[in-house]
Scaffold this active site. Structure first.
Site, PDB file in Angstrom:
ATOM      1  N   THR A 226       0.838  -1.193   0.000  1.00 49.57           N
ATOM      2  CA  THR A 226       0.000   0.000   0.000  1.00 49.57           C
ATOM      3  C   THR A 226       0.874   1.245   0.000  1.00 49.57           C
ATOM      4  O   THR A 226       1.876   1.320   0.711  1.00 49.57           O
ATOM      5  CB  THR A 226      -0.933   0.026   1.218  1.00 49.57           C
ATOM      6  OG1 THR A 226      -0.168  -0.083   2.419  1.00 49.57           O
ATOM      7  CG2 THR A 226      -1.939  -1.114   1.160  1.00 49.57           C
ATOM      8  N   THR A 261       2.904  -2.232   4.016  1.00 43.34           N
ATOM      9  CA  THR A 261       2.975  -0.803   3.757  1.00 43.34           C
ATOM     10  C   THR A 261       4.215  -0.477   2.934  1.00 43.34           C
ATOM     11  O   THR A 261       5.203  -1.214   2.946  1.00 43.34           O
ATOM     12  CB  THR A 261       3.063   0.010   5.053  1.00 43.34           C
ATOM     13  OG1 THR A 261       4.340  -0.219   5.669  1.00 43.34           O
ATOM     14  CG2 THR A 261       1.949  -0.345   6.022  1.00 43.34           C
ATOM     15  N   ASP A 262       4.176   0.659   2.258  1.00 47.77           N
ATOM     16  CA  ASP A 262       5.397   1.232   1.720  1.00 47.77           C
ATOM     17  C   ASP A 262       6.243   1.693   2.908  1.00 47.77           C
ATOM     18  O   ASP A 262       5.794   1.677   4.063  1.00 47.77           O
ATOM     19  CB  ASP A 262       5.061   2.408   0.796  1.00 47.77           C
ATOM     20  CG  ASP A 262       6.154   2.700  -0.227  1.00 47.77           C
ATOM     21  OD1 ASP A 262       7.259   2.145  -0.095  1.00 47.77           O
ATOM     22  OD2 ASP A 262       5.910   3.500  -1.144  1.00 47.77           O
ATOM     23  N   ALA A 263       7.468   2.088   2.650  1.00 49.75           N
ATOM     24  CA  ALA A 263       8.402   2.433   3.724  1.00 49.75           C
ATOM     25  C   ALA A 263       7.822   3.515   4.638  1.00 49.75           C
ATOM     26  O   ALA A 263       7.405   4.582   4.177  1.00 49.75           O
ATOM     27  CB  ALA A 263       9.718   2.906   3.126  1.00 49.75           C
TER      28      ALA A 263
END
Length: 481
Positions: A226, A261-263
């Site tokens: 995401t 999640t993205d970073a």
């Protein structure tokens, strides 16, 4: 598992530097899922190449730490390796062109072969996860973050090639992660620097940006990443990575795998949720795995504290941990294989570039340039690689028409503006603004991409690629017959 163990299983951290022993100690102490390897974690040799023996040993050390305490499932050792500009491990591993090459080549089987070959080289070094592909549908030159990382500006094409590439990665031994749900290709802010806002209606999103992710879900692929993108139609002002409505939409699509999640150390999150307060919020919203919190110790403590305070229901943390562990058990059972030697995909990489190269203007057959040319633009490495490829094709550098190499970003003024041949090395959009007699898109800066270019310039090969995006007045599909 205890709350502390489950909190670790939903965290995938990054670490600075090359002290893999210290990193392993943190993984073991906090029961972490594993680790992502960034560029500064990759051991190198004196000539700047990857020290593959040391990289394999480091991955093994981190893997052992992730399996400590009697865990029967493998840890997650991941990397960002898409091809093009996003590649943490370079020579002697195969250098791949930008993913937009697959859209230009128009071949899902070729994308699948490339995914498998890329994965097999990484698997040999101890990796079992690659955070690729970017399933984003790019909107064009106003897209600041994705560009040539997107396989196509057409949703159906991006879907087909993303699924094929992902299935290839699975066959090659790695878990893929399609990103960046709900689509980073149609927003004008890079989430590394700020919060992008997506104002399209939900119907419009489902017709375009969400379509590749629906295909990924329908194909049963294991992981979706995401993005930090606020979708007004779902949850105004809230990044999708911490939005209950965004995860609900992903699950509505039928996704049963791991939502990562993205970073979490990116500006879109850090500016709004300091001190890793986003970690428990993302879990509560529906995330299963949290990538790269700014401080993994703080994120772990925040998750445990949120469970104890009641802010994060224990059942939600347990569900997230169970999904992650289930995926890793499945990965362990399906086996990874020995992988392949570094560089073993080089011939295939060149095949991709030969299939993708696109002539937007100029002759489609026969020599485009004489036996000697001048070259300008690009980087010093680009010009060196062009010269090496030109020499193999029988073209010398010194006199003759000017070949201008165009990279990403603002371009230098004249004398390059007087070029007779303009070559876009990344996304092809800069070719809309040049008047060169011949305009060619190669979608990559690998030696194989330059070899494909030189062959077309010399007339010993044709350019079969078609534009996967609109370039100025030239629509997608433009190219030689």
């Amino acid at each position: 598992m205890s709350t502390e163990e489950m909190a670790g299983q939903v965290l995938l951290p990054f670490f600075p530097g090359l002290d893999h022993t210290a990193h392993a100690a943190v993984i073991e102490r906090l029961h972490l899922a594993g680790s992502i390897i960034m560029g500064d974690n990759v051991p190198g040799t004196a000539d700047g190449s990857v020290d593959t023996t040391a990289m394999q040993a480091a991955a093994g050390q981190l893997q052992a730490a992730a399996r400590a305490g009697g865990r029967s499932w493998p840890g997650l050792i991941g990397v960002d390796q898409e091809g093009g500009k996003v590649a943490r491990l370079r020579a002697p591993l195969t250098e791949w062109p930008a993913p937009m090459s697959y859209g230009a080549a128009g071949s899902a089987p070729l994308a699948g072969e490339a995914g498998a070959a890329m994965a097999a080289e990484l698997a040999a070094l101890g990796f079992n996860t690659d955070f690729a592909p970017s399933a984003d549908v790019t909107m064009g030159p106003a897209d600041p973050a994705i560009g040539a990382r997107s396989m196509s500006g057409n949703a159906d094409a991006a879907a087909a090639y993303s699924v094929a590439f992902s299935q290839g990665m699975l066959a090659g031994g790695l878990l893929p992660a399609a990103k960046h749900f709900p689509g980073h290709g149609s927003v004008t802010v890079d989430s590394h620097a700020g919060l992008p806002v997506q104002d399209a209606s939900l119907d419009a999103l489902r017709a375009k940006d969400l379509r590749p992710f629906q295909s990924v879900v329908d194909a049963g692929l294991p992981m979706v990443m995401t993005g930090h993108i606020a979708v007004t139609a779902l949850d105004p002002g809230v990044p999708a990575s911490v939005s209950k409505a965004a995860y609900a939409e992903l699950r509505r699509m039928g996704f049963k795998g791991v939502a990562i999640t993205d970073a979490l150390n990116m500006a879109a999150i850090q500016d709004r949720y300091p001190n890793d307060s986003a970690a428990p919020l993302a879990l509560a919203a529906g995330a299963d795995l949290l990538l790269m919190p700014a401080d993994v110790e703080a994120a772990h403590a925040a998750i445990v504290g949120a469970v104890r305070s009641g802010a994060l229901p224990p059942a939600r943390l347990a569900e997230a941990a169970q999904r992650v562990v289930t995926m890793l058990i499945w990965r362990g059972r399906t086996g990874q294989g020995p992988g392949t030697a570094p560089g073993s995909g080089s011939e295939l990489s060149q095949k991709v570039s030969r299939a993708a190269i696109t002539v937007l203007a100029g002759p489609c057959r026969g020599p485009i340039v004489p036996a000697s040319v001048r070259v300008a633009g690009g980087s010093a490495q680009d010009r060196s690689r062009f010269a090496a490829s030109a020499s193999k094709a029988g073209i010398s550098i010194g006199e003759g028409p000017l070949v201008r190499l165009i990279g990403a970003g603002p371009q230098p003024p004249a004398p390059e503006a007087a070029a007779e041949v303009a070559v876009a090395l990344d996304a092809p959009w800069p070719l809309a603004d040049v008047t060169a007699r011949s305009r060619i898109a190669v979608y990559g800066r690998s030696q194989g991409a330059f070899d494909a270019l030189a062959s077309v310039l010399a007339g010993t090969a044709t350019a079969p690629g078609k534009l996967p995006v609109d370039v100025g007045s030239q629509p997608a599909g433009t190219g030689c017959d």
